[in-house]
Design a protein around this motif. Structure first.
Motif, short mmCIF file in Angstrom:
data_model
loop_
_atom_site.label_atom_id
_atom_site.label_comp_id
_atom_site.label_asym_id
_atom_site.label_seq_id
_atom_site.Cartn_x
_atom_site.Cartn_y
_atom_site.Cartn_z
N PRO A 164 0.72 -1.23 0.14
CA PRO A 164 0.09 0.02 0.07
C PRO A 164 0.83 1.31 -0.01
CG PRO A 164 -0.81 -1.62 1.55
CD PRO A 164 0.53 -2.14 1.23
N ALA A 165 1.85 1.34 0.99
CA ALA A 165 2.57 2.60 1.18
C ALA A 165 4.01 2.55 0.70
CB ALA A 165 2.47 3.16 2.45
N ASN A 166 4.50 1.84 -0.21
CA ASN A 166 5.77 1.74 -0.73
C ASN A 166 5.74 2.02 -2.43
OD1 ASN A 166 8.43 1.44 -1.51
ND2 ASN A 166 8.90 -0.44 -0.46
N PRO A 167 5.72 3.20 -2.97
CA PRO A 167 5.59 3.57 -4.30
C PRO A 167 6.82 3.49 -4.94
CG PRO A 167 5.33 5.63 -3.11
CD PRO A 167 5.41 4.47 -1.90
N LYS A 168 7.87 3.15 -4.11
CA LYS A 168 9.37 3.06 -5.03
C LYS A 168 9.67 1.59 -5.22
CE LYS A 168 11.75 6.70 -2.68
NZ LYS A 168 12.99 7.17 -1.81
N ASP A 169 9.81 0.88 -4.41
CA ASP A 169 10.18 -0.69 -4.59
C ASP A 169 9.15 -1.65 -4.94
OD1 ASP A 169 13.06 0.10 -3.03
OD2 ASP A 169 11.45 0.55 -1.55
N MET A 170 7.88 -1.37 -4.48
CA MET A 170 6.70 -2.22 -4.99
C MET A 170 6.52 -2.31 -6.29
SD MET A 170 3.47 -2.58 -5.87
CE MET A 170 2.77 -0.97 -5.38
N PRO A 171 6.55 -1.06 -6.86
CA PRO A 171 6.22 -1.06 -8.61
C PRO A 171 7.30 -1.97 -9.16
CG PRO A 171 5.80 1.02 -7.59
CD PRO A 171 6.47 0.25 -6.58
N PHE A 172 8.72 -1.37 -8.75
CA PHE A 172 9.70 -1.88 -9.34
C PHE A 172 9.81 -3.47 -9.23
CE2 PHE A 172 14.28 -3.81 -8.69
CZ PHE A 172 15.02 -3.41 -10.16
N ALA A 173 9.39 -4.21 -8.04
CA ALA A 173 9.42 -5.63 -8.01
C ALA A 173 8.32 -6.17 -8.95
CB ALA A 173 8.76 -5.81 -6.61
N VAL A 174 6.99 -5.43 -9.32
CA VAL A 174 6.03 -5.89 -10.06
C VAL A 174 6.61 -5.95 -11.42
CG1 VAL A 174 3.70 -5.56 -10.96
CG2 VAL A 174 4.28 -5.18 -8.51
N PHE A 175 7.03 -4.87 -11.91
CA PHE A 175 7.66 -4.70 -13.28
C PHE A 175 8.85 -5.96 -13.57
CE2 PHE A 175 5.87 -0.14 -13.18
CZ PHE A 175 5.02 -0.39 -14.15
N TYR A 176 9.61 -5.89 -12.60
CA TYR A 176 10.68 -6.78 -12.80
C TYR A 176 10.00 -8.16 -12.86
CZ TYR A 176 15.68 -8.58 -12.26
OH TYR A 176 16.86 -8.97 -12.45
N LEU A 177 9.12 -8.69 -12.28
CA LEU A 177 8.43 -9.98 -12.14
C LEU A 177 7.75 -10.08 -13.72
CD1 LEU A 177 7.77 -12.64 -10.89
CD2 LEU A 177 5.61 -11.59 -10.16
N LEU A 178 7.13 -8.91 -14.32
CA LEU A 178 6.35 -9.13 -15.31
C LEU A 178 7.39 -9.31 -16.43
CD1 LEU A 178 3.75 -6.36 -15.00
CD2 LEU A 178 3.48 -8.54 -15.05
N THR A 179 8.71 -8.60 -16.34
CA THR A 179 9.71 -8.71 -17.51
C THR A 179 10.19 -10.09 -17.56
OG1 THR A 179 10.00 -6.62 -17.11
CG2 THR A 179 11.89 -7.83 -18.31
N LEU A 180 10.28 -10.74 -16.26
CA LEU A 180 10.64 -12.45 -16.21
C LEU A 180 9.65 -13.11 -16.96
CD1 LEU A 180 12.37 -12.49 -12.87
CD2 LEU A 180 13.63 -12.45 -14.97
N CYS A 181 8.40 -12.70 -16.42
CA CYS A 181 7.14 -13.54 -17.07
C CYS A 181 7.17 -13.51 -18.51
CB CYS A 181 5.93 -13.24 -16.58
SG CYS A 181 5.81 -13.49 -14.87
N ALA A 182 7.61 -12.26 -19.20
CA ALA A 182 7.72 -12.17 -20.65
C ALA A 182 8.71 -12.85 -21.34
CB ALA A 182 7.83 -10.56 -21.17
N VAL A 183 10.05 -12.85 -20.54
CA VAL A 183 11.10 -13.81 -21.30
C VAL A 183 10.76 -15.25 -21.13
CG1 VAL A 183 13.57 -14.35 -20.45
CG2 VAL A 183 12.82 -12.00 -20.24
N TYR A 184 10.07 -15.54 -19.91
CA TYR A 184 9.49 -17.07 -19.93
C TYR A 184 8.65 -17.40 -21.13
CZ TYR A 184 7.37 -21.14 -17.98
OH TYR A 184 6.84 -22.36 -18.07
N LEU A 185 7.55 -16.24 -21.29
CA LEU A 185 6.75 -16.76 -22.29
C LEU A 185 7.34 -16.73 -23.77
CD1 LEU A 185 3.54 -16.51 -23.11
CD2 LEU A 185 3.79 -14.10 -23.28
N PHE A 186 8.32 -15.72 -23.90
CA PHE A 186 8.90 -16.11 -25.30
C PHE A 186 9.85 -17.12 -25.41
CE2 PHE A 186 8.14 -11.34 -25.32
CZ PHE A 186 7.12 -11.32 -26.26
N TYR A 187 10.16 -17.87 -24.37
CA TYR A 187 11.00 -18.94 -24.64
C TYR A 187 10.05 -20.06 -25.00
CZ TYR A 187 13.35 -23.14 -23.02
OH TYR A 187 13.57 -24.45 -23.24
#
Length: 509
Positions: free
Chosen positions: A137-160
């Motif tokens: 709820p109250a960490n708009p720095k590290d939480m969004p980065f964690a979500v974007f990093y995970l989504l990027t890994l998901c894309a790498v996995y999906l394209f594999y």
């Protein structure tokens, strides 16, 4: 009704539960120390984009912890969605945005296990990881980065998983995701070595190539990543005015400032106050060890046993490489870190994927027997214990410690707890209900945190004063023992959880 939709019934029910929980709790969370500054810089960036006016972004001679060091693409999006800048609305938006991480975990596990109920372990494990879910709820720095990093890994996995995908579409999607992730934090650059190691591992594993094949493949990979980097750099230039002004020079500056970030305060670690620049290499491993629920630690450790054909399992290998690369980065470069796991919060969803995959494969491999029932019983017991602790700690779930320290109570005096001062909201609420009750009188208040995170919750009859000597009341959290600045005999209330004080209220006059 399509089979694809039926397979996602567990995710739909989880999502509904999560959204109901969000709507019931989003008003409970207090503002953290520098949270308002993040939202404000999103508003400023919006002003820059509308008026083509850098308003302070470019005049600085060197980077600092403000408009320059960080990109504010995420907070820019929040400013569009929350034009009133209401803090509770920001918290609601943060919680809704984090739903993407839970969806991603489900989809990753579903692609691997093909069983919807087992795939549900992913989002459940993440929800029961208090150091992540408590930061949402109250960490708009590290939480969004964690979500974007995970989504990027998901894309790498999906394209594999789908090598027949149009290569230009792959490059475009990866470029966009790499770009927003790097923009959140330059630590997103570790995605490049993660991608390279993952790609080379499976190229070798599948083909056992000769030298000429290696040359062709390395050239192809280099071309893909070069184009990805170009697109990601364009995204950073568009959303990061400091980079847009002089990309090459400022990019180099930011790499330097990221490694040698100027934050030199003492950090409470293992019962000792240690300068942030002198923390031992064990700092991160110990924090992971004492703040991760035991059932997740168990499935992480046993993943080496439970996950079959590990070296051929793309999900296991990708997540394992991501964890290894980033921990190696920390050990080699030794950047300044503090606030527990906050700077490496993005590793928690990745570790959760590994633990949930391990648990899913264990369920699939074992038939009910005595050992199965014992492990299952301990797993459920610890899951229920964590759930109970989350309820007890609310709305400060991010101060959770596991049984290895004796919980929050056992960690007292050994590790920081409410380092961000989220408990100031509860302290001010108590004052309003119990002390500052006369609407015709002005009550003067001072506190030890960021003034804004305190006076944001003031009623009209409360007034902030800069000097504690002028104050009727003094509010202090426990970071750096700032509560010791006031006379302990004047304490009238303590905000606490599990018997551990988080915030003190002093009546000075």
């Amino acid at each position: 009704m399509s089979d694809a939709l039926r397979r996602r019934y567990p995710l739909i029910f989880f999502g509904l539960f999560y959204l109901i929980l969000t709507n019931l709790t989003f008003r409970d969370f207090g503002e953290t120390f520098d949270e308002s500054g993040v939202y404000t810089r999103g508003i400023v960036l919006n002003h820059y984009l509308i008026h083509d006016d850098f308003i302070g972004f470019l005049h600085k001679s060197s980077p600092d912890d403000g408009a320059v060091v960080y990109d504010h693409f995420y907070s820019l999006m929040l400013s569009y969605l929350n034009p009133s800048s209401d803090l509770d609305n920001y918290h609601w938006l943060n919680m809704v945005f984090a739903l993407l991480a839970f969806i991603a975990l489900f989809e990753l596990l579903l692609s691997q296990t093909q069983k919807p109920l087992l795939a549900l372990l992913g989002p459940l494990f993440l929800l029961l990881t208090p150091r992540f879910s408590g930061d949402i709820p109250a960490n708009p720095k590290d939480m969004p980065f964690a979500v974007f990093y995970l989504l990027t890994l998901c894309a790498v996995y999906l394209f594999y998983q789908k090598p027949q995908t149009n290569p230009y579409l792959k490059i475009l999607v990866l470029g966009l995701l790499f770009g927003v992730t790097q923009s959140c934090r330059l630590l997103g650059l570790t995605l490049y070595p993660v991608y390279i190691l993952f790609d080379l591992h499976f190229f070798y594993h599948k083909n056992k190539p000769v030298l000429s094949q290696w040359k062709n493949h390395l050239m192809e990979t280099a071309c893909v990543l070069t184009l990805v980097f170009m697109i990601s750099s364009f995204i950073m230039i568009l959303t990061w005015p400091y980079l847009g002004a002089n990309y090459f020079n400022h990019f180099t500056d930011l790499l330097g400032i990221s490694k040698n970030f100027a934050w030199n305060n003492n950090v409470l670690f293992m019962g000792k106050e240690i300068p942030s620049t002198q923390l031992p290499w064990t700092y991160l491993p110990v924090w992971f060890l004492v703040t991760t629920p035991l059932f997740i630690l168990f499935f992480l450790v046993t993943s080496f046993i439970f996950v079959k054909n590990k070296m051929a399992n793309p999900l296991y290998i990708l997540m394992g490489i991501a964890v290894t690369v980033n921990l190696a980065f920390n050990l080699i470069l030794r950047p300044v870190i503090y606030d527990g796991l906050r700077h490496f919060l993005f590793l928690l969803p990745i570790l959760t994927v590994i633990a949930a995959l391990s648990a899913a494969e264990w369920f699939q491999q074992n038939k009910p027997g005595h050992v199965f029932k014992i492990i299952m019983g301990l797993f459920l017991l610890n899951g229920l214990t964590v759930t109970f602790q989350l309820i007890q700690l609310h709305p400060y779930e991010y101060i959770y410690f596991n049984e290895l320290t004796g919980g929050l109570r056992g960690s007292q005096g050994k590790f920081d707890n409410d380092y961000w001062g989220a408990s100031f909201k509860e302290a001010v609420d108590w004052l309003e209900k119990n002390e500052t009750t006369d609407p015709h009188r002005s009550y003067k208040i001072n506190g030890s945190g960021n003034p804004y995170q305190i006076f944001y919750y003031f009623t009209p009859n409360m007034k902030w004063v800069d000097n504690p000597k002028d104050a009727d009341y003094y509010i202090s959290y426990t970071r750096d023992d700032k509560q010791l600045l006031a006379d302990p005999s004047k304490i009238i209330h303590v905000v606490e959880r599990e018997g551990v004080p988080l915030n003190y209220i002093f009546k000075l006059k």
